[in-house]
Design a protein around this motif. Sequence first.
Motif, PDB file in Angstrom:
ATOM      1  N   ALA A 270      39.631  -1.325 -10.761  1.00  5.22           N
ATOM      2  CA  ALA A 270      39.895  -0.802 -10.007  1.00  5.22           C
ATOM      3  C   ALA A 270      39.252   0.965  -8.895  1.00  5.22           C
ATOM      4  N   LEU A 271      39.570   1.453 -10.276  1.00  2.00           N
ATOM      5  CA  LEU A 271      39.512   2.505 -10.429  1.00  2.00           C
ATOM      6  C   LEU A 271      37.923   2.632  -9.930  1.00  2.00           C
ATOM      7  N   VAL A 272      37.157   2.289 -10.686  1.00  2.00           N
ATOM      8  CA  VAL A 272      36.035   2.450 -10.726  1.00  2.00           C
ATOM      9  C   VAL A 272      35.432   1.816  -9.338  1.00  2.00           C
ATOM     10  N   VAL A 273      35.608   0.946  -8.787  1.00  3.20           N
ATOM     11  CA  VAL A 273      35.147   0.033  -7.739  1.00  3.20           C
ATOM     12  C   VAL A 273      36.167  -0.078  -6.228  1.00  3.20           C
ATOM     13  N   VAL A 274      37.380   0.225  -6.432  1.00  3.67           N
ATOM     14  CA  VAL A 274      37.630   0.520  -5.218  1.00  3.67           C
ATOM     15  C   VAL A 274      37.968   1.669  -4.348  1.00  3.67           C
ATOM     16  N   PHE A 275      38.832   2.496  -5.522  1.00  6.14           N
ATOM     17  CA  PHE A 275      39.531   3.409  -5.270  1.00  6.14           C
ATOM     18  C   PHE A 275      38.110   4.514  -5.065  1.00  6.14           C
ATOM     19  N   TYR A 279      37.640   7.402  -2.174  1.00  2.21           N
ATOM     20  CA  TYR A 279      37.536   8.734  -2.711  1.00  2.21           C
ATOM     21  C   TYR A 279      36.425   9.610  -2.553  1.00  2.21           C
ATOM     22  N   VAL A 280      35.494   9.003  -2.420  1.00  2.09           N
ATOM     23  CA  VAL A 280      33.929   9.913  -2.166  1.00  2.09           C
ATOM     24  C   VAL A 280      33.834   9.886  -0.376  1.00  2.09           C
ATOM     25  N   THR A 281      34.310   9.077   0.354  1.00  3.81           N
ATOM     26  CA  THR A 281      34.209   9.009   1.011  1.00  3.81           C
ATOM     27  C   THR A 281      35.296   9.442   2.142  1.00  3.81           C
ATOM     28  N   TRP A 332      36.733   7.870 -20.421  1.00  5.13           N
ATOM     29  CA  TRP A 332      36.001   7.658 -19.494  1.00  5.13           C
ATOM     30  C   TRP A 332      36.974   7.544 -17.814  1.00  5.13           C
ATOM     31  N   ALA A 333      38.204   8.057 -18.382  1.00 10.70           N
ATOM     32  CA  ALA A 333      39.022   8.408 -17.393  1.00 10.70           C
ATOM     33  C   ALA A 333      39.308   8.878 -16.891  1.00 10.70           C
ATOM     34  N   PHE A 334      38.701  10.073 -17.769  1.00 13.63           N
ATOM     35  CA  PHE A 334      39.214  11.671 -17.400  1.00 13.63           C
ATOM     36  C   PHE A 334      38.162  12.374 -17.032  1.00 13.63           C
ATOM     37  N   ALA A 335      36.304  11.006 -17.750  1.00 11.83           N
ATOM     38  CA  ALA A 335      35.526  12.092 -18.044  1.00 11.83           C
ATOM     39  C   ALA A 335      35.036  11.385 -16.381  1.00 11.83           C
ATOM     40  N   PHE A 336      35.131   9.963 -15.557  1.00  8.42           N
ATOM     41  CA  PHE A 336      34.901   9.233 -14.491  1.00  8.42           C
ATOM     42  C   PHE A 336      34.867  11.220 -13.540  1.00  8.42           C
ATOM     43  N   PHE A 337      36.317  11.583 -13.059  1.00  6.27           N
ATOM     44  CA  PHE A 337      36.852  12.668 -11.986  1.00  6.27           C
ATOM     45  C   PHE A 337      35.723  14.163 -12.018  1.00  6.27           C
ATOM     46  N   VAL A 338      35.207  13.715 -13.590  1.00  9.15           N
ATOM     47  CA  VAL A 338      34.564  15.336 -13.429  1.00  9.15           C
ATOM     48  C   VAL A 338      32.839  14.990 -12.743  1.00  9.15           C
ATOM     49  N   LEU A 339      32.363  13.972 -13.066  1.00  5.00           N
ATOM     50  CA  LEU A 339      31.078  13.330 -12.325  1.00  5.00           C
ATOM     51  C   LEU A 339      31.297  13.175 -10.761  1.00  5.00           C
ATOM     52  N   LEU A 340      32.437  12.637 -10.632  1.00  4.60           N
ATOM     53  CA  LEU A 340      33.050  12.341  -9.097  1.00  4.60           C
ATOM     54  C   LEU A 340      32.541  13.707  -8.294  1.00  4.60           C
ATOM     55  N   ASP A 341      33.261  14.438  -8.923  1.00  2.74           N
ATOM     56  CA  ASP A 341      34.007  16.138  -8.492  1.00  2.74           C
ATOM     57  C   ASP A 341      32.931  17.183  -8.620  1.00  2.74           C
ATOM     58  N   SER A 342      31.877  16.690  -9.151  1.00  5.73           N
ATOM     59  CA  SER A 342      30.032  16.889  -8.957  1.00  5.73           C
ATOM     60  C   SER A 342      29.681  17.100  -7.425  1.00  5.73           C
ATOM     61  N   SER A 343      30.150  15.878  -6.434  1.00  5.52           N
ATOM     62  CA  SER A 343      29.613  16.038  -5.682  1.00  5.52           C
ATOM     63  C   SER A 343      27.766  15.753  -5.855  1.00  5.52           C
ATOM     64  N   GLN A 344      27.420  15.217  -6.628  1.00  2.00           N
ATOM     65  CA  GLN A 344      25.958  15.190  -7.306  1.00  2.00           C
ATOM     66  C   GLN A 344      25.550  13.600  -6.846  1.00  2.00           C
ATOM     67  N   PRO A 345      24.766  13.368  -5.782  1.00  2.00           N
ATOM     68  CA  PRO A 345      24.673  11.918  -6.035  1.00  2.00           C
ATOM     69  C   PRO A 345      24.050  11.501  -7.215  1.00  2.00           C
ATOM     70  N   VAL A 346      23.642  11.798  -8.137  1.00  2.00           N
ATOM     71  CA  VAL A 346      22.785  11.085  -9.263  1.00  2.00           C
ATOM     72  C   VAL A 346      24.380  11.321 -10.523  1.00  2.00           C
ATOM     73  N   LEU A 347      24.965  12.013 -10.187  1.00  2.00           N
ATOM     74  CA  LEU A 347      25.924  11.964 -11.281  1.00  2.00           C
ATOM     75  C   LEU A 347      27.560  11.095 -11.124  1.00  2.00           C
ATOM     76  N   ILE A 348      27.426  11.102  -9.849  1.00  2.00           N
ATOM     77  CA  ILE A 348      28.050  10.288  -8.927  1.00  2.00           C
ATOM     78  C   ILE A 348      28.174   8.712  -9.372  1.00  2.00           C
ATOM     79  N   CYS A 349      27.052   8.306  -9.303  1.00  2.00           N
ATOM     80  CA  CYS A 349      26.209   6.782  -9.567  1.00  2.00           C
ATOM     81  C   CYS A 349      26.342   6.869 -11.214  1.00  2.00           C
ATOM     82  N   THR A 350      25.507   8.194 -12.160  1.00  2.00           N
ATOM     83  CA  THR A 350      26.787   7.912 -13.629  1.00  2.00           C
ATOM     84  C   THR A 350      27.697   7.302 -13.504  1.00  2.00           C
TER      85      THR A 350
END
Length: 441
Positions: A270-275, A279-281, A332-350
């Motif tokens: 639910a975090l990785v796919v739905v939210f 969060y991104v948009t 990954w529950a913590f590392a996930f948002f670190v990458l998302l908050d970078s706003s970098q497309p490559v890191l978000i996809c990663t």
Amino acid sequence: MNTSTTETPIVDLSVKDHAVDPPKTGRLAAASSIGTALEWYDFTVYNIMAALIFNHVFFPSFDPLVGTILAFSTYAVGYVSRPIGGIVFGHLGDVLGRRFVLVATLVIMGVTTTLMGLLPGYASWGIWSPILLVALRFIQGIALGGEWAGAVLLSMEHGKPHQRGRNASFAQVGPSCGSLIGTGLIALVTMAMSADDFQQWGWRIPFLLSLVLVIFGLWLRRGVGETPAFLKLEASKDVTHSPIREVFTQHPRSLLIAGGSRIGSDVLYALVVVFTLTYVTTVLNLPRPLALTATMLGAIGNAITVPMFGALSDRLGRRPVYIGGALAGIVWAFAFFVLLDSSQPVLICTAVVIGLLIHAAMFGPQAAFITEQFPTRVRYAGSSLAYTLAGIVGGGFAPLIIASLFTSFDSTLAISAYVVLALLITLWVLLAARETAHKPL
């Protein structure tokens, strides 16, 4: 004594024929995985629209984030209704057979999703519009609640004993394939038209195309026979007439173990796919295609690695592989948002791809682990109940809880803590469970 002696060779020959005949085995795998893929295509289309569109179409009089929370509430309805499907179709699956249920649930899912695509918005029908949306979502959840166990048992009970983890995981590939097809189609539609057109009528296209996919799924399952395990029950007249009661009275520990094992993976999904879509948009204000692309890439990785982890659980055991995935999920529950908050497309996809690879480590052995907790005579009912009841606690309210936590605390730390808590529950259950990989059904 004599009855048992005369029946056993028939059952053994049936298992052998289905296990070694390549065309039959291939069709069984396809029918199992594509059936769940089509059903999860329907579910994924709804999930994405709940995150992106439904707050405007069905809940337009609310603040955008509040409207999203209301849309996720309808998402939860689909999980709340699943135990009804688990009870109804779980009973039918152990009484009438696996094949009957697989056809019925597929038809129900396709019809309800098509009707969602035809449903007028709030501007046309007022309050009746979201009410009917919730009603259709409720029926949709009932169908999905009855589908999963049948799809798993179709391939697992036909296959070889030492490949149960791999064979059962065929059905687990379905959600990723369905998510990929649904997400990809929505991405194409959004790129082919303006945002206004998509919000006005374009969002209906993926719902309406569901009917075509269901017809294809029915064709695939048309030639699939009943499983040898159920045929053996019928031949020995050992079919139970009260499988639900038998599960609760004779197998309560198995029900708790099987159900608890999926809570962590559901919340992580639910975090990785739905939210992520919201969060991104909505929070990061990044383009919608970026969020959809990240989800598609993650779904591809998930679909490829789910059977790999299922096969690995045949060698190492269900628990070691499952536990490894849960431990990785906590990190990954913590590392996930670190990458998302970078706003970098490559890191978000990663972030999304790695998150879904971790999910695959749990999802791969999950089907075999859950179904192996129950004997053949109540395996459909027990697996359905465990899967659907846990789905309420895990996946059903997860997007709603995640969105509410973010609204209340304005921080992702609370979300990460919630995901970790769910994974710790799954870890505790796995440590308390017995290994089932190398034991006979």
